[in-house]
Design a protein around this motif. Structure first.
Motif, PDB file in Angstrom:
ATOM      1  N   UNK A 174     -46.183-110.634  52.406  1.00  0.00           N
ATOM      2  CA  UNK A 174     -44.798-110.518  52.845  1.00  0.00           C
ATOM      3  C   UNK A 174     -44.654-111.134  54.239  1.00  0.00           C
ATOM      4  N   UNK A 175     -43.583-111.851  54.457  1.00  0.00           N
ATOM      5  CA  UNK A 175     -43.324-112.511  55.724  1.00  0.00           C
ATOM      6  C   UNK A 175     -43.200-111.477  56.856  1.00  0.00           C
ATOM      7  N   UNK A 176     -44.031-111.584  57.906  1.00  0.00           N
ATOM      8  CA  UNK A 176     -43.964-110.601  59.001  1.00  0.00           C
ATOM      9  C   UNK A 176     -42.584-110.534  59.665  1.00  0.00           C
ATOM     10  N   UNK A 177     -41.916-111.690  59.800  1.00  0.00           N
ATOM     11  CA  UNK A 177     -40.597-111.696  60.418  1.00  0.00           C
ATOM     12  C   UNK A 177     -39.595-110.942  59.556  1.00  0.00           C
ATOM     13  N   UNK A 178     -39.712-111.104  58.246  1.00  0.00           N
ATOM     14  CA  UNK A 178     -38.827-110.374  57.325  1.00  0.00           C
ATOM     15  C   UNK A 178     -39.029-108.864  57.489  1.00  0.00           C
ATOM     16  N   UNK A 179     -40.279-108.422  57.521  1.00  0.00           N
ATOM     17  CA  UNK A 179     -40.570-106.992  57.710  1.00  0.00           C
ATOM     18  C   UNK A 179     -39.991-106.484  59.023  1.00  0.00           C
ATOM     19  N   UNK A 180     -40.130-107.289  60.055  1.00  0.00           N
ATOM     20  CA  UNK A 180     -39.671-106.876  61.377  1.00  0.00           C
ATOM     21  C   UNK A 180     -38.150-106.783  61.429  1.00  0.00           C
ATOM     22  N   UNK A 181     -37.477-107.731  60.805  1.00  0.00           N
ATOM     23  CA  UNK A 181     -36.011-107.699  60.764  1.00  0.00           C
ATOM     24  C   UNK A 181     -35.512-106.485  59.988  1.00  0.00           C
ATOM     25  N   UNK A 182     -36.215-106.132  58.911  1.00  0.00           N
ATOM     26  CA  UNK A 182     -35.840-104.925  58.171  1.00  0.00           C
ATOM     27  C   UNK A 182     -36.028-103.677  59.028  1.00  0.00           C
ATOM     28  N   UNK A 183     -37.069-103.665  59.830  1.00  0.00           N
ATOM     29  CA  UNK A 183     -37.300-102.535  60.737  1.00  0.00           C
ATOM     30  C   UNK A 183     -36.099-102.332  61.654  1.00  0.00           C
ATOM     31  N   UNK A 184     -35.642-103.406  62.274  1.00  0.00           N
ATOM     32  CA  UNK A 184     -34.512-103.326  63.191  1.00  0.00           C
ATOM     33  C   UNK A 184     -33.223-102.991  62.458  1.00  0.00           C
ATOM     34  N   UNK A 185     -33.036-103.625  61.304  1.00  0.00           N
ATOM     35  CA  UNK A 185     -31.812-103.414  60.535  1.00  0.00           C
ATOM     36  C   UNK A 185     -31.741-102.001  59.979  1.00  0.00           C
ATOM     37  N   UNK A 186     -32.830-101.540  59.394  1.00  0.00           N
ATOM     38  CA  UNK A 186     -32.831-100.203  58.774  1.00  0.00           C
ATOM     39  C   UNK A 186     -32.585 -99.116  59.813  1.00  0.00           C
ATOM     40  N   UNK A 187     -33.155 -99.270  61.002  1.00  0.00           N
ATOM     41  CA  UNK A 187     -32.913 -98.302  62.074  1.00  0.00           C
ATOM     42  C   UNK A 187     -31.421 -98.172  62.355  1.00  0.00           C
ATOM     43  N   UNK A 188     -30.785 -99.301  62.611  1.00  0.00           N
ATOM     44  CA  UNK A 188     -29.363 -99.283  62.953  1.00  0.00           C
ATOM     45  C   UNK A 188     -28.505 -98.825  61.785  1.00  0.00           C
ATOM     46  N   UNK A 189     -28.875 -99.241  60.583  1.00  0.00           N
ATOM     47  CA  UNK A 189     -28.103 -98.894  59.387  1.00  0.00           C
ATOM     48  C   UNK A 189     -28.106 -97.386  59.145  1.00  0.00           C
ATOM     49  N   UNK A 190     -29.279 -96.786  59.178  1.00  0.00           N
ATOM     50  CA  UNK A 190     -29.382 -95.354  58.893  1.00  0.00           C
ATOM     51  C   UNK A 190     -28.795 -94.537  60.039  1.00  0.00           C
ATOM     52  N   UNK A 191     -29.004 -94.976  61.274  1.00  0.00           N
ATOM     53  CA  UNK A 191     -28.409 -94.264  62.405  1.00  0.00           C
ATOM     54  C   UNK A 191     -26.892 -94.338  62.334  1.00  0.00           C
ATOM     55  N   UNK A 192     -26.361 -95.503  62.016  1.00  0.00           N
ATOM     56  CA  UNK A 192     -24.920 -95.643  61.891  1.00  0.00           C
ATOM     57  C   UNK A 192     -24.346 -94.776  60.797  1.00  0.00           C
ATOM     58  N   UNK A 193     -25.055 -94.698  59.681  1.00  0.00           N
ATOM     59  CA  UNK A 193     -24.610 -93.855  58.574  1.00  0.00           C
ATOM     60  C   UNK A 193     -24.603 -92.380  58.978  1.00  0.00           C
ATOM     61  N   UNK A 194     -25.646 -91.949  59.666  1.00  0.00           N
ATOM     62  CA  UNK A 194     -25.707 -90.563  60.117  1.00  0.00           C
ATOM     63  C   UNK A 194     -24.526 -90.230  61.034  1.00  0.00           C
ATOM     64  N   UNK A 195     -24.286 -91.091  62.007  1.00  0.00           N
ATOM     65  CA  UNK A 195     -23.232 -90.820  62.980  1.00  0.00           C
ATOM     66  C   UNK A 195     -21.842 -90.891  62.363  1.00  0.00           C
ATOM     67  N   UNK A 196     -21.689 -91.697  61.328  1.00  0.00           N
ATOM     68  CA  UNK A 196     -20.372 -91.826  60.695  1.00  0.00           C
ATOM     69  C   UNK A 196     -19.909 -90.511  60.074  1.00  0.00           C
ATOM     70  N   UNK A 197     -20.840 -89.595  59.831  1.00  0.00           N
ATOM     71  CA  UNK A 197     -20.478 -88.298  59.262  1.00  0.00           C
ATOM     72  C   UNK A 197     -19.609 -87.482  60.219  1.00  0.00           C
ATOM     73  N   UNK A 198     -19.618 -87.848  61.508  1.00  0.00           N
ATOM     74  CA  UNK A 198     -18.802 -87.134  62.493  1.00  0.00           C
ATOM     75  C   UNK A 198     -17.370 -87.666  62.557  1.00  0.00           C
TER      76      UNK A 198
END
Length: 249
Positions: free
Chosen positions: A1-25
């Protein structure tokens, strides 16, 4: 698996899940201005996630777009930190989550602004403007809670006691990240963690809070193993695309 792809998913998933959590407010904040402020932070996180997913989809070049990456992967394929998926609980824990995450993102995006990858650097510079506000906002509320009423201080201390052991998981690596560090594409997360401890130690002194002394930190962040809360989140996130494949608005 492309290391850059994995790294971009790391950054994206963090923001995505955090944003989803906060949207509950949204619509549930303690008063109107704060409700809007936290909703805007959630929107910032989702916007950052989209930018990283778009780039990741181009890197993968497998026919999957940013929506596929956000909504149609299996649970073990998400590499967000455990911190982002922890429940909101009360407002004190939510503010603690935003504070810690904003310190992490601020340090991360400052370092990524000098990345050898020009597109990654550009996304980080744009995102840094947002997370500086997130940090100022959350740090202000941390101080208000810590130096407010007996109840507000007690709730904040309880939140720190309950979830601080997940903080180091934000700095866990994904597969291939060491290769990107060697190429000056990604920063050294061990150095970032040292900076994180320095910043939060200083801030806790300003807040008038005792810094957590227990060295134990929860393992397996970013490994595909998630907390018990993540599956429930994913069911909500993926329902529409799973029930009505390819649906559009």
């Amino acid at each position: 698996m492309n290391p850059l792809y994995n790294y971009l998913l790391k950054l994206a998933d963090d923001s995505f899940i955090m944003g989803q959590r906060l949207s509950a407010w949204c619509g549930e904040g303690p008063y109107l201005e704060e409700d809007i402020a936290l909703t805007n932070i959630a929107l910032d996180e989702l916007g950052q996630a989209n930018n990283f997913y778009v780039y990741a989809s181009r890197v993968a070049d497998n026919g999957k777009n940013e929506d596929d990456l956000a909504f149609l992967r299996h649970e073990h394929e998400y590499v967000n930190a455990h911190w982002t998926e922890l429940p909101n609980e009360d407002y004190a824990q939510t503010i603690l989550k935003v504070y810690v995450f904003s310190v992490y993102q601020k340090l991360m995006y400052e370092a990524l602004s000098d990345s050898a990858d020009e597109e990654l650097s550009a996304i980080a510079q744009k995102s840094l403007k947002e997370v500086r506000y997130h940090y100022t906002h959350a740090a202000s509320w941390m101080k208000i809670f810590a130096q407010g009423t007996e109840e507000s201080r007690g709730r904040l201390i309880k939140a720190v006691d309950n979830i601080w052991e997940y903080t180091k998981g934000l700095f866990a690596k994904v597969e291939g990240e060491d290769d990107l560090i060697a190429l000056n594409v990604a920063p050294d997360v061990e150095a970032l963690y040292e900076n994180f401890v320095s910043v939060t130690t200083r801030d806790f002194q300003d807040f008038g809070l005792e810094y957590p002394a227990n060295p134990f930190m929860q393992p397996k962040s970013r490994t595909g193993y998630h907390t018990e809360y993540f599956g429930f989140m994913l069911c909500e996130l993926q329902y529409m695309q799973r029930a009505y494949p390819g649906c559009t608005w």
